[in-house]
Design a protein around this motif. Structure first.
Motif, PDB file in Angstrom:
ATOM      1  N   SER A  62       0.848  -1.187   0.000  1.00 30.07           N
ATOM      2  CA  SER A  62       0.000   0.000   0.000  1.00 30.07           C
ATOM      3  C   SER A  62       0.886   1.241   0.000  1.00 30.07           C
ATOM      4  O   SER A  62       2.108   1.166   0.203  1.00 30.07           O
ATOM      5  CB  SER A  62      -0.897   0.007   1.231  1.00 30.07           C
ATOM      6  OG  SER A  62      -0.118   0.195   2.409  1.00 30.07           O
ATOM      7  N   ALA A  63       0.277   2.402  -0.200  1.00 24.39           N
ATOM      8  CA  ALA A  63       1.037   3.647  -0.214  1.00 24.39           C
ATOM      9  C   ALA A  63       1.757   3.872   1.116  1.00 24.39           C
ATOM     10  O   ALA A  63       2.951   4.199   1.140  1.00 24.39           O
ATOM     11  CB  ALA A  63       0.110   4.823  -0.524  1.00 24.39           C
ATOM     12  N   ASP A  64       1.059   3.688   2.221  1.00 20.45           N
ATOM     13  CA  ASP A  64       1.686   3.888   3.528  1.00 20.45           C
ATOM     14  C   ASP A  64       2.815   2.887   3.770  1.00 20.45           C
ATOM     15  O   ASP A  64       3.839   3.222   4.380  1.00 20.45           O
ATOM     16  CB  ASP A  64       0.641   3.765   4.638  1.00 20.45           C
ATOM     17  CG  ASP A  64      -0.260   4.987   4.729  1.00 20.45           C
ATOM     18  OD1 ASP A  64       0.120   6.040   4.173  1.00 20.45           O
ATOM     19  OD2 ASP A  64      -1.338   4.880   5.351  1.00 20.45           O
ATOM     20  N   GLU A  65       2.645   1.660   3.296  1.00 24.13           N
ATOM     21  CA  GLU A  65       3.696   0.651   3.453  1.00 24.13           C
ATOM     22  C   GLU A  65       4.932   1.009   2.642  1.00 24.13           C
ATOM     23  O   GLU A  65       6.060   0.752   3.071  1.00 24.13           O
ATOM     24  CB  GLU A  65       3.163  -0.721   3.040  1.00 24.13           C
ATOM     25  CG  GLU A  65       2.170  -1.309   4.033  1.00 24.13           C
ATOM     26  CD  GLU A  65       1.503  -2.569   3.512  1.00 24.13           C
ATOM     27  OE1 GLU A  65       1.037  -3.374   4.341  1.00 24.13           O
ATOM     28  OE2 GLU A  65       1.429  -2.746   2.270  1.00 24.13           O
ATOM     29  N   ILE A  66       4.733   1.613   1.481  1.00 26.96           N
ATOM     30  CA  ILE A  66       5.872   2.038   0.661  1.00 26.96           C
ATOM     31  C   ILE A  66       6.622   3.176   1.345  1.00 26.96           C
ATOM     32  O   ILE A  66       7.864   3.183   1.407  1.00 26.96           O
ATOM     33  CB  ILE A  66       5.400   2.455  -0.754  1.00 26.96           C
ATOM     34  CG1 ILE A  66       4.857   1.240  -1.504  1.00 26.96           C
ATOM     35  CG2 ILE A  66       6.549   3.101  -1.535  1.00 26.96           C
ATOM     36  CD1 ILE A  66       4.241   1.573  -2.846  1.00 26.96           C
ATOM     37  N   TYR A  67       5.885   4.130   1.876  1.00 23.06           N
ATOM     38  CA  TYR A  67       6.527   5.218   2.623  1.00 23.06           C
ATOM     39  C   TYR A  67       7.329   4.666   3.810  1.00 23.06           C
ATOM     40  O   TYR A  67       8.480   5.047   4.037  1.00 23.06           O
ATOM     41  CB  TYR A  67       5.471   6.193   3.150  1.00 23.06           C
ATOM     42  CG  TYR A  67       4.909   7.143   2.128  1.00 23.06           C
ATOM     43  CD1 TYR A  67       5.738   7.874   1.282  1.00 23.06           C
ATOM     44  CD2 TYR A  67       3.535   7.348   2.036  1.00 23.06           C
ATOM     45  CE1 TYR A  67       5.220   8.769   0.355  1.00 23.06           C
ATOM     46  CE2 TYR A  67       2.994   8.241   1.121  1.00 23.06           C
ATOM     47  CZ  TYR A  67       3.834   8.946   0.278  1.00 23.06           C
ATOM     48  OH  TYR A  67       3.317   9.828  -0.630  1.00 23.06           O
ATOM     49  N   GLU A  68       6.712   3.771   4.565  1.00 20.17           N
ATOM     50  CA  GLU A  68       7.371   3.201   5.744  1.00 20.17           C
ATOM     51  C   GLU A  68       8.622   2.421   5.355  1.00 20.17           C
ATOM     52  O   GLU A  68       9.666   2.517   6.017  1.00 20.17           O
ATOM     53  CB  GLU A  68       6.399   2.287   6.489  1.00 20.17           C
ATOM     54  CG  GLU A  68       6.984   1.673   7.762  1.00 20.17           C
ATOM     55  CD  GLU A  68       6.001   0.771   8.488  1.00 20.17           C
ATOM     56  OE1 GLU A  68       6.377   0.220   9.539  1.00 20.17           O
ATOM     57  OE2 GLU A  68       4.867   0.601   7.994  1.00 20.17           O
ATOM     58  N   LEU A  69       8.521   1.652   4.267  1.00 17.12           N
ATOM     59  CA  LEU A  69       9.661   0.863   3.812  1.00 17.12           C
ATOM     60  C   LEU A  69      10.855   1.750   3.478  1.00 17.12           C
ATOM     61  O   LEU A  69      11.975   1.512   3.957  1.00 17.12           O
ATOM     62  CB  LEU A  69       9.260   0.041   2.578  1.00 17.12           C
ATOM     63  CG  LEU A  69      10.404  -0.647   1.835  1.00 17.12           C
ATOM     64  CD1 LEU A  69      11.012  -1.760   2.688  1.00 17.12           C
ATOM     65  CD2 LEU A  69       9.928  -1.197   0.488  1.00 17.12           C
ATOM     66  N   PHE A  70      10.641   2.786   2.677  1.00 15.63           N
ATOM     67  CA  PHE A  70      11.763   3.619   2.254  1.00 15.63           C
ATOM     68  C   PHE A  70      12.292   4.491   3.386  1.00 15.63           C
ATOM     69  O   PHE A  70      13.481   4.832   3.405  1.00 15.63           O
ATOM     70  CB  PHE A  70      11.376   4.457   1.036  1.00 15.63           C
ATOM     71  CG  PHE A  70      11.450   3.675  -0.245  1.00 15.63           C
ATOM     72  CD1 PHE A  70      12.665   3.280  -0.770  1.00 15.63           C
ATOM     73  CD2 PHE A  70      10.289   3.307  -0.908  1.00 15.63           C
ATOM     74  CE1 PHE A  70      12.749   2.550  -1.936  1.00 15.63           C
ATOM     75  CE2 PHE A  70      10.346   2.576  -2.087  1.00 15.63           C
ATOM     76  CZ  PHE A  70      11.581   2.193  -2.601  1.00 15.63           C
TER      77      PHE A  70
END
Length: 274
Positions: A62-70
């Motif tokens: 998800s968008a939030d998961e991508i932000y958290e990952l990076f």
């Protein structure tokens, strides 16, 4: 000129690559599946692993998961070079998470402006549309290049970072449902061919642009004859050799601009827009 050369050794730190690919979107999201993305991930993993990168793959976040990952990845140690690949549907300035929400690229880039990534080479490859226009030739004239979104992306890019987009601002990117994207597949092909992996990064990207622009042409009633032109944005302050083989000539000396262009056999492939 200062240089970085991406050599593999037995130290604890190594060059790292993070592949974020969205091929399947959540139920109810009005975005088409991207089956070709799986082919890209497989080829990227195989190619980069052989070049000494530690490769992590993340699918359908998800968008939030991508932000958290990076955000987390931007704080982790890296030897010389961090490589990120973002592959999804997109618009100018963003790609979409599996939940259909936009992921602002400027925010992703800004995470890497920190002490952990200082003096490290940071390379981003973005396989996504940046608009809906279709390029009939390789001479792209895009009025969107001076938009606020493009300017913010550049301002958010930290020093010693570079971004290679699959296409120019305002234009669509192509992907074959079985063969993958022309942009990422060509990138892998160049790294597998003799000599290219030893080029300095901006010269390698020039080769990539040339090959995509002059050897790819879409087929079909609607897309037939359409082209794709990658776009490089860089804030590198030194020469970077992230894919070079240890203890070999990197081929960085004596190359002129004209020597970067060579003849390839033109190929036509049936592609969809991704």
């Amino acid at each position: 000129m200062l240089q970085w050369r991406g050599q593999m050794d037995h130290s604890r730190e190594c060059n790292r690559a993070v592949l974020v690919s969205v091929a399947q979107f959540d139920y109810g999201v009005d975005l088409n599946r991207r089956p070709g993305a799986k082919k890209d991930v497989k080829e990227l993993h195989r190619t980069l692993s052989r070049l000494g990168f530690k490769v992590d793959i993340h699918n359908d976040l998800s968008a939030d998961e991508i932000y958290e990952l990076f955000h987390k990845e931007s704080r982790r140690p890296v030897k010389d070079c961090f490589l990120a690949v973002l592959s999804s549907h997109g618009e100018e300035g963003c790609v979409f998470g599996a939940d259909g929400k936009p992921v602002r690229l400027s925010r992703i880039f800004s995470y890497f402006d920190n002490e952990s990534m200082e003096k490290k080479a940071k390379v981003f490859l973005v396989q996504a549309c940046r608009g809906h226009a279709l390029d009939p030739t390789v001479e792209v004239d895009s009025a969107d290049d001076s938009t606020e979104s493009s300017f913010l992306q550049y301002l958010s890019l930290p020093v010693d970072a570079t971004v290679m987009y699959a296409t120019a601002p305002g234009y669509a990117a192509f992907m074959h449902p079985h063969n993958g994207s022309v942009f990422l597949q060509t990138f892998c092909t160049l790294l597998q061919e003799e000599g290219f992996r030893n080029l300095e990064l901006t010269r390698l990207m020039t080769r990539l642009s040339h090959r995509v622009a002059y050897t790819f042409q879409a087929k079909g009633r609607v897309l037939g004859g359409k082209k794709e032109m990658p776009c490089l944005v860089t804030r590198l302050t030194r020469e970077v050799f992230p894919f070079a083989e240890p203890k070999k000539d990197r081929g960085s000396a004596g190359l002129s601009a004209t020597s970067l262009v060579h003849n390839d056999n033109t190929r036509t492939r049936t592609h969809s827009i991704s």
